[in-house]
Design a protein around this motif. Structure first.
Motif, PDB file in Angstrom:
ATOM      1  N   VAL A   1       0.831  -1.208   0.000  1.00 13.75           N
ATOM      2  CA  VAL A   1       0.000   0.000   0.000  1.00 13.75           C
ATOM      3  C   VAL A   1       0.862   1.253   0.000  1.00 13.75           C
ATOM      4  O   VAL A   1       0.683   2.164  -0.811  1.00 13.75           O
ATOM      5  N   ALA A   2       1.815   1.332   0.922  1.00  6.31           N
ATOM      6  CA  ALA A   2       2.635   2.540   1.040  1.00  6.31           C
ATOM      7  C   ALA A   2       3.848   2.252   1.900  1.00  6.31           C
ATOM      8  O   ALA A   2       3.911   1.241   2.614  1.00  6.31           O
ATOM      9  N   ASP A   3       4.839   3.168   1.825  1.00  4.59           N
ATOM     10  CA  ASP A   3       5.994   3.124   2.710  1.00  4.59           C
ATOM     11  C   ASP A   3       5.886   4.283   3.689  1.00  4.59           C
ATOM     12  O   ASP A   3       5.470   5.376   3.319  1.00  4.59           O
ATOM     13  N   GLY A   4       6.250   4.022   4.946  1.00  2.86           N
ATOM     14  CA  GLY A   4       6.193   5.052   5.980  1.00  2.86           C
ATOM     15  C   GLY A   4       7.540   5.224   6.641  1.00  2.86           C
ATOM     16  O   GLY A   4       8.552   4.650   6.207  1.00  2.86           O
ATOM     17  N   GLY A   5       7.561   6.005   7.707  1.00  5.87           N
ATOM     18  CA  GLY A   5       8.808   6.300   8.388  1.00  5.87           C
ATOM     19  C   GLY A   5       9.471   5.084   8.998  1.00  5.87           C
ATOM     20  O   GLY A   5      10.697   4.960   8.981  1.00  5.87           O
ATOM     21  N   HIS A   6       8.688   4.162   9.563  1.00  2.00           N
ATOM     22  CA  HIS A   6       9.263   3.000  10.261  1.00  2.00           C
ATOM     23  C   HIS A   6       9.246   1.733   9.419  1.00  2.00           C
ATOM     24  O   HIS A   6       9.793   0.719   9.841  1.00  2.00           O
ATOM     25  N   GLY A   7       8.575   1.752   8.254  1.00  2.00           N
ATOM     26  CA  GLY A   7       8.508   0.545   7.456  1.00  2.00           C
ATOM     27  C   GLY A   7       7.495   0.650   6.341  1.00  2.00           C
ATOM     28  O   GLY A   7       7.251   1.736   5.810  1.00  2.00           O
ATOM     29  N   SER A   8       6.891  -0.474   6.005  1.00  2.00           N
ATOM     30  CA  SER A   8       5.947  -0.532   4.883  1.00  2.00           C
ATOM     31  C   SER A   8       4.581  -1.016   5.344  1.00  2.00           C
ATOM     32  O   SER A   8       4.474  -1.770   6.315  1.00  2.00           O
ATOM     33  N   VAL A   9       3.547  -0.591   4.617  1.00  5.50           N
ATOM     34  CA  VAL A   9       2.174  -0.981   4.927  1.00  5.50           C
ATOM     35  C   VAL A   9       1.625  -1.820   3.773  1.00  5.50           C
ATOM     36  O   VAL A   9       1.812  -1.477   2.599  1.00  5.50           O
ATOM     37  N   TYR A  10       0.947  -2.903   4.127  1.00  7.94           N
ATOM     38  CA  TYR A  10       0.345  -3.794   3.137  1.00  7.94           C
ATOM     39  C   TYR A  10      -1.121  -4.025   3.508  1.00  7.94           C
ATOM     40  O   TYR A  10      -1.502  -3.942   4.676  1.00  7.94           O
ATOM     41  N   SER A  11      -1.929  -4.333   2.507  1.00  5.84           N
ATOM     42  CA  SER A  11      -3.279  -4.815   2.779  1.00  5.84           C
ATOM     43  C   SER A  11      -3.268  -6.334   2.637  1.00  5.84           C
ATOM     44  O   SER A  11      -2.462  -6.893   1.883  1.00  5.84           O
ATOM     45  N   ALA A  12      -4.135  -7.005   3.377  1.00  4.57           N
ATOM     46  CA  ALA A  12      -4.170  -8.471   3.329  1.00  4.57           C
ATOM     47  C   ALA A  12      -5.527  -8.969   3.810  1.00  4.57           C
ATOM     48  O   ALA A  12      -6.296  -8.226   4.434  1.00  4.57           O
ATOM     49  N   GLU A  13      -5.804 -10.226   3.514  1.00  4.47           N
ATOM     50  CA  GLU A  13      -6.990 -10.904   4.041  1.00  4.47           C
ATOM     51  C   GLU A  13      -6.528 -11.981   5.013  1.00  4.47           C
ATOM     52  O   GLU A  13      -5.477 -12.594   4.820  1.00  4.47           O
ATOM     53  N   ILE A  14      -7.290 -12.190   6.084  1.00 11.14           N
ATOM     54  CA  ILE A  14      -6.982 -13.256   7.038  1.00 11.14           C
ATOM     55  C   ILE A  14      -7.832 -14.463   6.669  1.00 11.14           C
ATOM     56  O   ILE A  14      -9.066 -14.378   6.624  1.00 11.14           O
TER      57      ILE A  14
ATOM     58  N   LEU B   1      -1.302  -4.514   7.326  1.00 13.19           N
ATOM     59  CA  LEU B   1      -0.098  -5.089   7.926  1.00 13.19           C
ATOM     60  C   LEU B   1       0.999  -4.032   7.896  1.00 13.19           C
ATOM     61  O   LEU B   1       1.405  -3.585   6.819  1.00 13.19           O
ATOM     62  N   LYS B   2       1.469  -3.617   9.065  1.00 14.81           N
ATOM     63  CA  LYS B   2       2.524  -2.607   9.144  1.00 14.81           C
ATOM     64  C   LYS B   2       3.831  -3.301   9.517  1.00 14.81           C
ATOM     65  O   LYS B   2       4.054  -3.617  10.690  1.00 14.81           O
ATOM     66  N   GLU B   3       4.658  -3.546   8.522  1.00 13.37           N
ATOM     67  CA  GLU B   3       5.930  -4.219   8.769  1.00 13.37           C
ATOM     68  C   GLU B   3       6.943  -3.201   9.297  1.00 13.37           C
ATOM     69  O   GLU B   3       7.254  -2.208   8.641  1.00 13.37           O
ATOM     70  N   ILE B   4       7.476  -3.438  10.478  1.00 17.95           N
ATOM     71  CA  ILE B   4       8.405  -2.516  11.131  1.00 17.95           C
ATOM     72  C   ILE B   4       9.831  -2.864  10.718  1.00 17.95           C
ATOM     73  O   ILE B   4      10.366  -3.907  11.091  1.00 17.95           O
ATOM     74  N   LYS B   5      10.444  -1.964   9.942  1.00 19.24           N
ATOM     75  CA  LYS B   5      11.801  -2.192   9.434  1.00 19.24           C
ATOM     76  C   LYS B   5      12.849  -1.380  10.195  1.00 19.24           C
ATOM     77  O   LYS B   5      14.045  -1.562   9.984  1.00 19.24           O
ATOM     78  N   ASP B   6      12.394  -0.475  11.038  1.00 26.96           N
ATOM     79  CA  ASP B   6      13.295   0.406  11.791  1.00 26.96           C
ATOM     80  C   ASP B   6      13.657  -0.252  13.121  1.00 26.96           C
ATOM     81  O   ASP B   6      12.792  -0.467  13.968  1.00 26.96           O
ATOM     82  N   SER B   7      14.924  -0.551  13.300  1.00 26.87           N
ATOM     83  CA  SER B   7      15.363  -1.246  14.522  1.00 26.87           C
ATOM     84  C   SER B   7      15.182  -0.390  15.772  1.00 26.87           C
ATOM     85  O   SER B   7      15.173  -0.898  16.885  1.00 26.87           O
TER      86      SER B   7
ATOM     87  N   LEU C   1      -7.858  -1.677   8.390  1.00 31.14           N
ATOM     88  CA  LEU C   1      -7.469  -1.091   7.110  1.00 31.14           C
ATOM     89  C   LEU C   1      -8.428   0.037   6.743  1.00 31.14           C
ATOM     90  O   LEU C   1      -9.640  -0.143   6.738  1.00 31.14           O
ATOM     91  N   PHE C   2      -7.869   1.208   6.454  1.00 33.05           N
ATOM     92  CA  PHE C   2      -8.657   2.355   6.014  1.00 33.05           C
ATOM     93  C   PHE C   2      -8.368   2.648   4.549  1.00 33.05           C
ATOM     94  O   PHE C   2      -7.361   2.225   4.001  1.00 33.05           O
ATOM     95  N   ASP C   3      -9.268   3.413   3.925  1.00 32.88           N
ATOM     96  CA  ASP C   3      -9.085   3.752   2.509  1.00 32.88           C
ATOM     97  C   ASP C   3      -7.915   4.705   2.293  1.00 32.88           C
ATOM     98  O   ASP C   3      -7.235   4.634   1.276  1.00 32.88           O
ATOM     99  N   ASP C   4      -7.711   5.620   3.241  1.00 29.59           N
ATOM    100  CA  ASP C   4      -6.748   6.686   2.993  1.00 29.59           C
ATOM    101  C   ASP C   4      -6.363   7.377   4.286  1.00 29.59           C
ATOM    102  O   ASP C   4      -6.901   7.070   5.350  1.00 29.59           O
ATOM    103  N   ASP C   5      -5.464   8.367   4.165  1.00 31.89           N
ATOM    104  CA  ASP C   5      -5.196   9.250   5.295  1.00 31.89           C
ATOM    105  C   ASP C   5      -5.949  10.561   5.075  1.00 31.89           C
ATOM    106  O   ASP C   5      -6.572  10.777   4.032  1.00 31.89           O
ATOM    107  N   LEU C   6      -5.908  11.430   6.067  1.00 31.94           N
ATOM    108  CA  LEU C   6      -6.704  12.658   6.026  1.00 31.94           C
ATOM    109  C   LEU C   6      -6.346  13.535   4.834  1.00 31.94           C
ATOM    110  O   LEU C   6      -7.234  14.080   4.159  1.00 31.94           O
ATOM    111  N   HIS C   7      -5.056  13.679   4.547  1.00 22.71           N
ATOM    112  CA  HIS C   7      -4.657  14.567   3.454  1.00 22.71           C
ATOM    113  C   HIS C   7      -5.244  14.112   2.125  1.00 22.71           C
ATOM    114  O   HIS C   7      -5.820  14.913   1.374  1.00 22.71           O
ATOM    115  N   ASN C   8      -5.109  12.834   1.814  1.00 30.63           N
ATOM    116  CA  ASN C   8      -5.626  12.336   0.537  1.00 30.63           C
ATOM    117  C   ASN C   8      -7.151  12.396   0.488  1.00 30.63           C
ATOM    118  O   ASN C   8      -7.735  12.635  -0.571  1.00 30.63           O
ATOM    119  N   PHE C   9      -7.789  12.174   1.631  1.00 28.89           N
ATOM    120  CA  PHE C   9      -9.247  12.281   1.696  1.00 28.89           C
ATOM    121  C   PHE C   9      -9.692  13.701   1.347  1.00 28.89           C
ATOM    122  O   PHE C   9     -10.611  13.911   0.558  1.00 28.89           O
TER     123      PHE C   9
END
Length: 446
Positions: free
Chosen positions: A87-100, A125-131, A174-182
C-alpha cells in the motif's frame, strides 16, 4: 415511584454467572452462547501453542487476552494472510493490505464448544523495518486503548512476523486513505458539516488520550486514517496510536538532540530540543485545522530543513491564501493561531477543543444560528457554495506539487539543541544541513 428492576443473573454451562467479575471494572458478559470467563480460560489453555519469538511481546498479548473483555491482541502466524498487496511506505517501514484466511478468534461458544471467529474482509499489515522502533512499548499503548474501546482510534488486532525478513508486523484496521488524501479528493465540495465532524472526532480522541495522561506526539494528516464515506454526515475515521507515549515515561531531564516526526507539525519548543507534551499535541492539532480548511499541508511550498525549523521557532506560521479567507470564519482562524502559540500555556486544551467543536457541529446539524460563531459559520458555508466552479478549480486543484524537499512522513530530525554548535557552519555552507532530505531518502519518502 417505579420499583427498581432487578437484573436477571444468567449462567453458562461451566457455572460462570453474569454477576461474576471479569476484572476490577467489568462484570462477566454472557450472551449469544458465549461467556467472557470461558473465553479467557480457553485462551489461557492455548498460551503454550504459540509464541512471537519474544517473551516481552508474548506477555503483552497474554495480558490483553486475560484482561480485555472485548478488543484483544493476538499472535497471528504469517501464513494466515493471503492476497497481500503493498500500500505505502512510511517512516518506520511498509504498509500492506491483506486478508486473514480464517478470521480472528472472537469468543468461545460454550454450546458448540468451539471458537466464534470475527471475519474481517481486509486488514492492514505494518511491517516494522526500523530497529529503533520499540514494538513492546507500542503494544503496551495499544493494549491500554483497546481497553477503552474509543471509536476515535483505529482498531488493532495483534502482531505477526515476516518469515523472509524476520521483521515484526502490527495488524490493524485497514482504512481507505489518510486525512490529506481524503481532503484532496473532493475538497471543493466538502462543506462545514463534514469538516466539523472531522475536527470534533479528532479533538475528542485527543481529549481521551490526555485524560489518561498519554501524549500522541505524532499528530498529523498521515496519522488520521479515513474511509471514503460521502453522505449527510461523516464519522468513519480512526487515529493511529503507534507512537503515543505515557506522559510519565517522557523524560524531561535532558534536552533532545534527535526527535522523530514531520517538521511542520512539530511545536517550536520540541524543535529546540524539549520533550513533547499535551500542549505540543495542541500545536499539531493547529496543523490539522489548517489542512482541513485549505486542503493543503503546512509549509508545502518550501524545504523542510533546519531553516524552516528556525523560522517556526521565530514565530513563522503557514499562511492562508487570500482567496480562501471568506470560506473560513474569523473565530476559526483565531483558534487555529491560538493552537500555534509560541507559549504552550496559551494554547487551548483538548477538552476545550473537543467541547467547542462538538457543540458547534451539533448546532450546525440542527441549523441553529444563535450567536456570532454560528453566524460566521453560516456566512462561510454560503460563500463556499456561491463560489464559481472555475474559481474553486483555481483554489483547489486536484493535483498540486509540493516542494521537492518537503516531507510529511515522520523521520528522524536533528533538533536545534543538537545543532547548536553547527548552525553557523550550516548557514555559511561549510557544513551540510543534516535535516535536508537526501536524494535517496526523498525518493523513498515521496
Amino acid at each position: 415511584m417505579f420499583p427498581r428492576k432487578i437484573k436477571k443473573i444468567v449462567y453458562c454451562p461451566e457455572g460462570h454467572s453474569s454477576n461474576d467479575s471479569f476484572c476490577s471494572y467489568r462484570k462477566n458478559l454472557i450472551r449469544d452462547e458465549t461467556c467472557s470467563l470461558c473465553t479467557r480460560e480457553h485462551l489461557v489453555q492455548e498460551f503454550k501453542t504459540w509464541s512471537s519469538g519474544d517473551n516481552d511481546i508474548d506477555e503483552i498479548i497474554k495480558e490483553s487476552q486475560t484482561d480485555n473483555i472485548n478488543r484483544k491482541l493476538y499472535w497471528i502466524p504469517y501464513d494466515n494472510f493471503q492476497n497481500i498487496k503493498h500500500v505505502a511506505d512510511g517512516g518506520h517501514g511498509s504498509v500492506y493490505s491483506a486478508e486473514i484466511k480464517n478470521g480472528i478468534k472472537g469468543k468461545w461458544n460454550f454450546i458448540q464448544q468451539n471458537w466464534k471467529y470475527d471475519f474481517l474482509k481486509k486488514v492492514a499489515l505494518k511491517e516494522i523495518k526500523d530497529s529503533r522502533f520499540d514494538i513492546f512499548e507500542c503494544l503496551n499503548v495499544i493494549n491500554t486503548f483497546n481497553n477503552h474501546n474509543d471509536m476515535s482510534f483505529a482498531s488493532y488486532y495483534g502482531i505477526s512476523r515476516s518469515p523472509s525478513t524476520q521483521n515484526y508486523i502490527i495488524i490493524m484496521e485497514l482504512f481507505d486513505d489518510d486525512l490529506h488524501n481524503f481532503l484532496a479528493m473532493d475538497f471543493r465540495n466538502l462543506l462545514w458539516e463534514i469538516k466539523l465532524d472531522l475536527l470534533a472526532t479528532i479533538a475528542f480522541g485527543l481529549e481521551s488520550l490526555h485524560e489518561i495522561e498519554y501524549v500522541h506526539c505524532h499528530l498529523h494528516g498521515g496519522n488520521i486514517l479515513v474511509n471514503h464515506v460521502f453522505c449527510f454526515y461523516f464519522s468513519d475515521m480512526g487515529m493511529n496510536l503507534d507512537l503515543c507515549k505515557f506522559e510519565d515515561d517522557i523524560s524531561n531531564s535532558d534536552e533532545n538532540d534527535i526527535i522523530y516526526g514531520s517538521i511542520p507539525y512539530i511545536p517550536p519548543e520540541v524543535l529546540k530540543g524539549n520533550e513533547f507534551t499535551r500542549e505540543g499535541d495542541i500545536y499539531s492539532f493547529g496543523g490539522i485545522m489548517y489542512e482541513i480548511v485549505t486542503a493543503r499541508q503546512p509549509f508545502a511550498d518550501q524545504a523542510h530543513d533546519t531553516y524552516l525549523m528556525i523560522d517556526i521557532c521565530n514565530g513563522v506560521r503557514p499562511k492562508i491564501p487570500d482567496l480562501m479567507l471568506n470560506w473560513i470564519p474569523e473565530w476559526y482562524l483565531d483558534l487555529m493561531y491560538r493552537c500555534w502559540s509560541d507559549d504552550p500555556s496559551e494554547r487551548p486544551t483538548s477538552f476545550e477543543l473537543s467541547r467547542l467543536f462538538s457543540e458547534i457541529h451539533q448546532k450546525h446539524s440542527d441549523d441553529i444560528v444563535d450567536d456570532d460563531i454560528m453566524r460566521q459559520l453560516k456566512i462561510a458555508d454560503e460563500n463556499q457554495q456561491n463560489t464559481s466552479k472555475s474559481l474553486k478549480k483555481k483554489l483547489f486543484p486536484r493535483s498540486s506539487k509540493s516542494h521537492p524537499q518537503s516531507c510529511y512522513i515522520s523521520r528522524y530530525i536533528k533538533t536545534l539543541h543538537g545543532l547548536h554548535d553547527l548552525l553557523e557552519e550550516i548557514k555559511s555552507g561549510k557544513s551540510s544541513d543534516p535535516n535536508l532530505l537526501k536524494p535517496d531518502e526523498s525518493t523513498i519518502l515521496s
